[in-house]
Motif scaffolding. Structure first.
Motif, short mmCIF file in Angstrom:
data_model
loop_
_atom_site.label_atom_id
_atom_site.label_comp_id
_atom_site.label_asym_id
_atom_site.label_seq_id
_atom_site.Cartn_x
_atom_site.Cartn_y
_atom_site.Cartn_z
N SER A 226 -1.83 -4.84 -7.59
CA SER A 226 -1.57 -5.66 -5.93
C SER A 226 -2.64 -6.57 -6.09
O SER A 226 -3.86 -6.33 -5.99
N SER B 171 0.72 -0.97 -0.11
CA SER B 171 0.03 0.00 -0.20
C SER B 171 0.77 1.44 0.03
O SER B 171 0.55 2.40 -0.50
N ASP C 177 -5.71 -1.83 -6.91
CA ASP C 177 -5.39 -2.40 -5.61
C ASP C 177 -6.45 -3.67 -5.36
O ASP C 177 -7.56 -3.12 -5.16
N PHE D 111 2.29 1.73 -3.52
CA PHE D 111 1.12 2.17 -4.42
C PHE D 111 0.93 3.83 -4.10
O PHE D 111 0.74 4.64 -4.93
#
Length: 257
Positions: free
Chosen positions: A202, A62, A172, A65
């Motif tokens: 992801s 995260s 994500d 990202f």
């Protein structure tokens, strides 16, 4: 409705205007430091194609990202290739959870998102039509979002990420919470829209990696422990991709933000 047309290698024509050639995104010694943890330093170049980013919860996906999206600056190092072109963001981001307005129609919602991303008013209708087509939601364009199934809402969230025709897509967990049929439909949507773009996904799902990845990167405790293709990774564990990925996550219990 104006369709997307291929202009030349690396360019797309959306709403009658050629988008700039897709550039690589580069992390150069990028490092994010927290009080008790750190990510990196990471040096990676992302080029057009689909890269799957895999790691245990807390491995740093995260945070990576956020750095790629340009919403969090690295403590050290740099990120290049993201920003704005002609006033329009070059990045499209699909978060794992996206709050959608229940009473708005799909078209109304995407028109608003296009405005937020900086799409000029004269190009907005065509941009929304193209995003609806990419997400296979054309027939649902004018129905309230509350009437959509879970899979359709996830595809609408994907349309949110591509409505401004970004050069870079950050997705994500795009198939999280979907049943097998919805998951395959979402994969088809991603593959159809990723051509010519830097696309980073992801995911925790091995099937997503097999179905989508041109390249896979495994993160463990904030560091890249594998960067290569799926076949080479599978061969490290007798063609068992899940086992090969798990074997690389030796610090899986050490959580990062």
């Amino acid at each position: 409705m104006q369709r997307v047309q291929r202009v030349e290698a690396g360019q797309l024509l959306v709403a009658g205007v050629a988008a700039p050639e897709t550039r690589a995104v580069r992390l150069d010694g990028a490092e994010v430091r927290y009080r008790r943890a750190a990510i990196g330093p990471i040096t990676l170049t992302f080029r057009p194609g689909i890269t799957c980013l895999v790691g245990a919860n807390g491995a740093g996906k995260s945070t990576l990202f956020r750095v790629l999206a340009g919403v969090q600056a690295p403590t050290f190092g740099s990120v290049q290739g993201v920003g704005r072109t002609g006033g329009i963001s070059t990045v499209g981001y699909l978060p794992q959870e996206l709050g959608l307005p229940r009473t708005a129609t799909c078209r109304q919602y995407l028109d608003y998102v296009a405005w937020v991303y900086g799409v000029p008013r004269g190009r907005r209708r065509a941009a929304v039509d193209t995003a609806l087509q990419r997400a296979d939601l054309t027939t649902r364009a004018d129905v309230p979002i509350r009437s959509l199934s879970g899979g359709m809402r996830r595809r609408l969230a994907f349309a949110h990420a591509v409505v401004h025709d970004p050069q870079v897509l950050l997705l994500d967990e795009p198939t999280v919470g979907l049943d097998p049929v919805q998951r395959q439909a979402m994969r088809d949507v991603i593959q159809g829209a990723s051509g010519g773009r830097v696309t980073v996904i992801s995911t925790h799902l091995v099937d997503d990696v097999r179905a989508l990845a041109d390249r896979v990167i495994v993160l463990d405790a904030g560091h890249v422990v594998y960067d290569g293709d799926v076949t080479d990774l599978e061969e490290t564990s007798g063609d068992d991709l899940e086992a090969a990925i798990t074997a690389l996550m030796v610090h899986g219990d050490e959580r990062l933000p």
